[in-house]
Design a protein around this motif. Sequence first.
Motif, PDB file in Angstrom:
ATOM      1  N   TRP A 485       0.590  -1.154   0.523  1.00 50.91           N
ATOM      2  CA  TRP A 485       0.125  -0.016   0.003  1.00 50.91           C
ATOM      3  C   TRP A 485       1.044   1.229  -0.536  1.00 50.91           C
ATOM      4  N   PHE A 486       0.234   1.967  -0.456  1.00 53.84           N
ATOM      5  CA  PHE A 486       1.222   4.049  -0.669  1.00 53.84           C
ATOM      6  C   PHE A 486       0.197   4.730   0.009  1.00 53.84           C
ATOM      7  N   ASP A 487       1.242   6.279   0.297  1.00 58.11           N
ATOM      8  CA  ASP A 487      -0.671   7.096   0.551  1.00 58.11           C
ATOM      9  C   ASP A 487       0.427   8.539   0.650  1.00 58.11           C
ATOM     10  N   VAL A 488      -0.894   9.302   0.308  1.00 60.98           N
ATOM     11  CA  VAL A 488       0.170  10.634   0.624  1.00 60.98           C
ATOM     12  C   VAL A 488      -0.422  11.464   1.438  1.00 60.98           C
ATOM     13  N   ILE A 489       0.144  11.870   2.436  1.00 62.23           N
ATOM     14  CA  ILE A 489      -1.007  12.467   3.472  1.00 62.23           C
ATOM     15  C   ILE A 489      -1.118  13.935   4.028  1.00 62.23           C
ATOM     16  N   PRO A 490      -1.423  14.843   3.431  1.00 55.43           N
ATOM     17  CA  PRO A 490      -1.399  16.054   4.108  1.00 55.43           C
ATOM     18  C   PRO A 490      -1.269  16.657   5.384  1.00 55.43           C
ATOM     19  N   LEU A 491      -0.506  17.080   5.858  1.00 59.07           N
ATOM     20  CA  LEU A 491      -0.216  17.832   7.310  1.00 59.07           C
ATOM     21  C   LEU A 491      -0.425  18.539   7.105  1.00 59.07           C
ATOM     22  N   SER A 492      -0.642  19.352   8.465  1.00 61.15           N
ATOM     23  CA  SER A 492      -0.455  20.856   9.401  1.00 61.15           C
ATOM     24  C   SER A 492       0.711  21.632   8.686  1.00 61.15           C
ATOM     25  N   SER A 493       1.154  23.105   8.144  1.00 57.66           N
ATOM     26  CA  SER A 493       1.517  24.023   7.668  1.00 57.66           C
ATOM     27  C   SER A 493       2.521  23.376   7.022  1.00 57.66           C
ATOM     28  N   ALA A 494       1.238  22.924   5.697  1.00 59.94           N
ATOM     29  CA  ALA A 494       1.917  22.803   4.126  1.00 59.94           C
ATOM     30  C   ALA A 494       2.402  21.679   4.284  1.00 59.94           C
ATOM     31  N   ARG A 495       2.784  20.275   5.319  1.00 60.41           N
ATOM     32  CA  ARG A 495       3.525  20.245   5.249  1.00 60.41           C
ATOM     33  C   ARG A 495       3.218  18.528   4.141  1.00 60.41           C
ATOM     34  N   VAL A 496       4.067  17.432   4.047  1.00 56.56           N
ATOM     35  CA  VAL A 496       2.986  16.093   3.088  1.00 56.56           C
ATOM     36  C   VAL A 496       3.619  15.271   4.155  1.00 56.56           C
ATOM     37  N   ALA A 497       3.138  14.030   4.371  1.00 54.25           N
ATOM     38  CA  ALA A 497       3.286  12.491   4.559  1.00 54.25           C
ATOM     39  C   ALA A 497       3.686  11.565   3.476  1.00 54.25           C
ATOM     40  N   LEU A 498       4.827  11.016   3.229  1.00 52.89           N
ATOM     41  CA  LEU A 498       4.365  10.038   2.138  1.00 52.89           C
ATOM     42  C   LEU A 498       4.617   8.769   3.083  1.00 52.89           C
ATOM     43  N   VAL A 499       3.910   7.620   2.198  1.00 53.00           N
ATOM     44  CA  VAL A 499       3.235   5.928   3.298  1.00 53.00           C
ATOM     45  C   VAL A 499       4.170   5.555   2.127  1.00 53.00           C
ATOM     46  N   VAL A 521      -1.823   4.469  10.443  1.00 51.23           N
ATOM     47  CA  VAL A 521      -1.120   5.285   9.793  1.00 51.23           C
ATOM     48  C   VAL A 521      -1.880   6.453   9.596  1.00 51.23           C
ATOM     49  N   ARG A 522      -2.332   7.098   9.189  1.00 48.38           N
ATOM     50  CA  ARG A 522      -3.991   8.872   8.877  1.00 48.38           C
ATOM     51  C   ARG A 522      -4.302   9.018  10.151  1.00 48.38           C
ATOM     52  N   ILE A 527      -2.526  13.347  13.850  1.00 45.08           N
ATOM     53  CA  ILE A 527      -2.191  13.701  15.783  1.00 45.08           C
ATOM     54  C   ILE A 527      -1.118  14.556  14.929  1.00 45.08           C
ATOM     55  N   ASP A 528      -0.321  14.608  13.932  1.00 44.56           N
ATOM     56  CA  ASP A 528       1.144  14.770  13.540  1.00 44.56           C
ATOM     57  C   ASP A 528       2.728  14.654  14.571  1.00 44.56           C
ATOM     58  N   ASP A 577       8.871  19.353   4.311  1.00 41.11           N
ATOM     59  CA  ASP A 577       8.610  20.231   4.296  1.00 41.11           C
ATOM     60  C   ASP A 577       8.321  21.810   3.984  1.00 41.11           C
ATOM     61  N   PRO A 578       7.646  21.863   3.074  1.00 40.95           N
ATOM     62  CA  PRO A 578       8.385  22.764   2.322  1.00 40.95           C
ATOM     63  C   PRO A 578       8.806  24.534   2.448  1.00 40.95           C
TER      64      PRO A 578
END
Length: 841
Positions: A485-499, A521-522, A527-528, A577-578
């Motif tokens: 499996w894979f995932d792309v999860i938007p996080l707070s402060s414009a950050r993104v998680a790749l799983v 995982v999501r 909860i960051d 973190d962009p």
Amino acid sequence: MGERHAHGVDLPNPSGDIGDQALTARAVVDEHGIVTEWSEGARRLLGYPPAEIVGMPADCLIDEEITTEALLRLPALPRWTGMVRLRHRDGHRVEAHVLAHHRTDEDKAPDWLVVSALADKTATPEDEKLASWSFYQSSCCAMEVYDLHLRLRLANQRSERALELSEADMRGLRHAELSAHPKFERVEQGMERVLETGEPQDVEVQVQVPGEIGRQAWSLCLYPLRDEHDVLQGVGLSVHDITEQYWARKRLQLLSDAGARIGSTLDVTRTAQELAEVAVPEFADFAVVDLLPGLDRFQETPPRDAGPGTTAAGPFRLRRVAQQSVLPGIPEAVVQLGDVDDYADGSPTAECLVKGRAVLRAEYDPQVAHWASGDSRRQPAIRAFGIHSVIAVPLRARGTTLGVAVFLRHQRPESFGEGDLLLAEEITARAAVYIDNARRYTRERDTAMALQQTLLPQQLPAQAALDVAFRYLPTGTLAGVGGDWFDVIPLSSARVALVVGDVVGHGVQASAIMGRLRTAVRTLADIDLPPDELLTHLDDLVIQLSAETDIDGASPPDQAAEMASGLGATCLYAVYDPVSRVCTLATAGHPPPAVVTPTGVVDLLDIPVGPPLGLGGLPFEAAEVTLSEGSLIALYTDGLLESREQDIDEGITRLRRALAHPSASLDDLCDTVLDAVPPERPTDDIALVIARTRALDPQHVSTWDLPADPTVVAQARRLVTAQLASWNLLEASFVTELVVSELVTNAIRHAEPPIRLRLLHDRHLICEVSDASSTAPHLRRARTYDEGGRGLLLVAQLSERWGTRHNREGKVIWAEQALPATEMWASVRSPTAAATTVPPP
């Protein structure tokens, strides 16, 4: 008076009893040399009545010395023959030819059966007549004699009947001239080899001769004929009918082929077609396989619809899934592949379904047969092609009727027999098991695929930190869909998680576990949690799942063992973190990601590799990597790199080469990687995620360090308003000032310095307040007379999202606003918002 033997023994008259035992002297001697049986023929030979000799040692009958060495060899001999000098009762010597059989029956004690013929052994003219009669009158084989020119000189009656020619008609002709069949030329070639080599030759042919019905198999023995001086004078030929043995071998070969060829895949249609291809042309001229239509939906469908009021009459509906013919284009078929057709009662197809066993229609006239009723096109086809024999066998496996296999003949003249019926039942039974396995596998695979597709991301979430493309390829092996499996999860402060992760095992169970892990995982990402802490919580979850598996036995034993041993899953979690362009990664037994710099340099990130999920007790470590804007980061599962045919080092080399290849888009790059990197026959699922990094413009980021003084709140509001004005976002200043005021006030009152305010202008407007305290605030509803407690409620109502995340220095409270929308401002000014105490802007 009877005849007189050469030894002076009176023989019975030849016209007497044909089965007269007195013509043979018989005696039985046990292992100790004692005579235990004595026949009338033995009395005539040596004069002793049974009463005098039974129980006596046999050596009293021998009139010569026997060496000790010869006696010691006797027990090991199965048989002995030779001339023996015997002593007659009246004392004279008798020369006799003896044949002794060593009998070692398991149910009896070993002994010797000794026999000697009393008749004269000299050949007579009558013997030559017997030989001639034997040649001509032999009924077991056809016999022919050819001279040195390979011209026929003699043929017996069996040969005359087989060729429907008399010996006079055949005399002087070569063997190839006795029939126009080309296989007779092979026999003549064998005769020529006999003349050339002087050695016998064996030839087998399958041919229909005029005197026989249908094609038969013949075994021909060609042997040299020599005179008394050992000079070659001709060639003898004996022909034996081996049709039954031939077809028995063919049936065994067909069974062997069926075992090797049927069931090569777990595809229902292909397995049915393999059954038809095995049967044609070795067994039948035309074969079809029809399945019950309900099997398409994996229903345990009975042979006939069992609705109210149904009787034995009525058509059977079957779907054509396979057919094969000896004729190009399968012209006999009146039903196309995939079509559903009706078979009426009385047809072999319907009859075998009703009876639940095979039906044989061996011979009938296709001009008057009505077994094919149910399709107006079928009967004309039967007449046109002359179909004269049919076998219909129900396809049954595990108590379920799957359909019918029908075998027909029209090219070969011989009809199906009982042996063919047994063969058809055997190969159909094997095929039925494979077809049932295939449909069950197809159902489970489809279920797992549907579950997998449902659990995996259907589309990528909106975010501005990364450009992302992905691919997921389920394995094509018999193991079925895996748990990648894979995932792309938007996080707070414009950050993104790749799983990206991989659950050991295949099928529905692996997909279900994958879904649980992805959901976990999501939830943990929401909860960051930092990557290393997130994997620690995920590790605890896998351990819990393993314990549940051991208790309820929901997983297969091998998968449960893998889960329980901590080898159940791997995972890679990365957060980009962009703003800082820092990517923080942690891995649990998963292959490291590849990074491509903007200049095209490809490398694998050297990050600490933690243990696979489920081991417990071992820590996970996170690593930070600063990525240039426009860098590529590729996450994948191990199915992309390795298999039984390709080690991981070779896969990494191919991955580096593929990622270095320039591509117009990330989708094209994904296709390039999948074309070049995976092994030829992948044995596992492949998940691939490729992301291109973006950096947030520094002018869209404002940061202020604030003292822990309540008077600074007003200043913070002014700073924010000024910044929004520079961004042309003054319409958002009202809400932003309220959020900043509440967050900064809470930090001053309840947290510890240093206090920092940061404003981000991305797709959303993000307000952050960080402090050194690790205590997280909690949202609650203030009571009527409470003086505080309304700040976070106000932030929650004014923001689209808000939350808290912890870091090494303390915590960050953030709030995110959509930019801008009339509806949002209307909601801010709703009665609920107006009920709170809000200072004027």
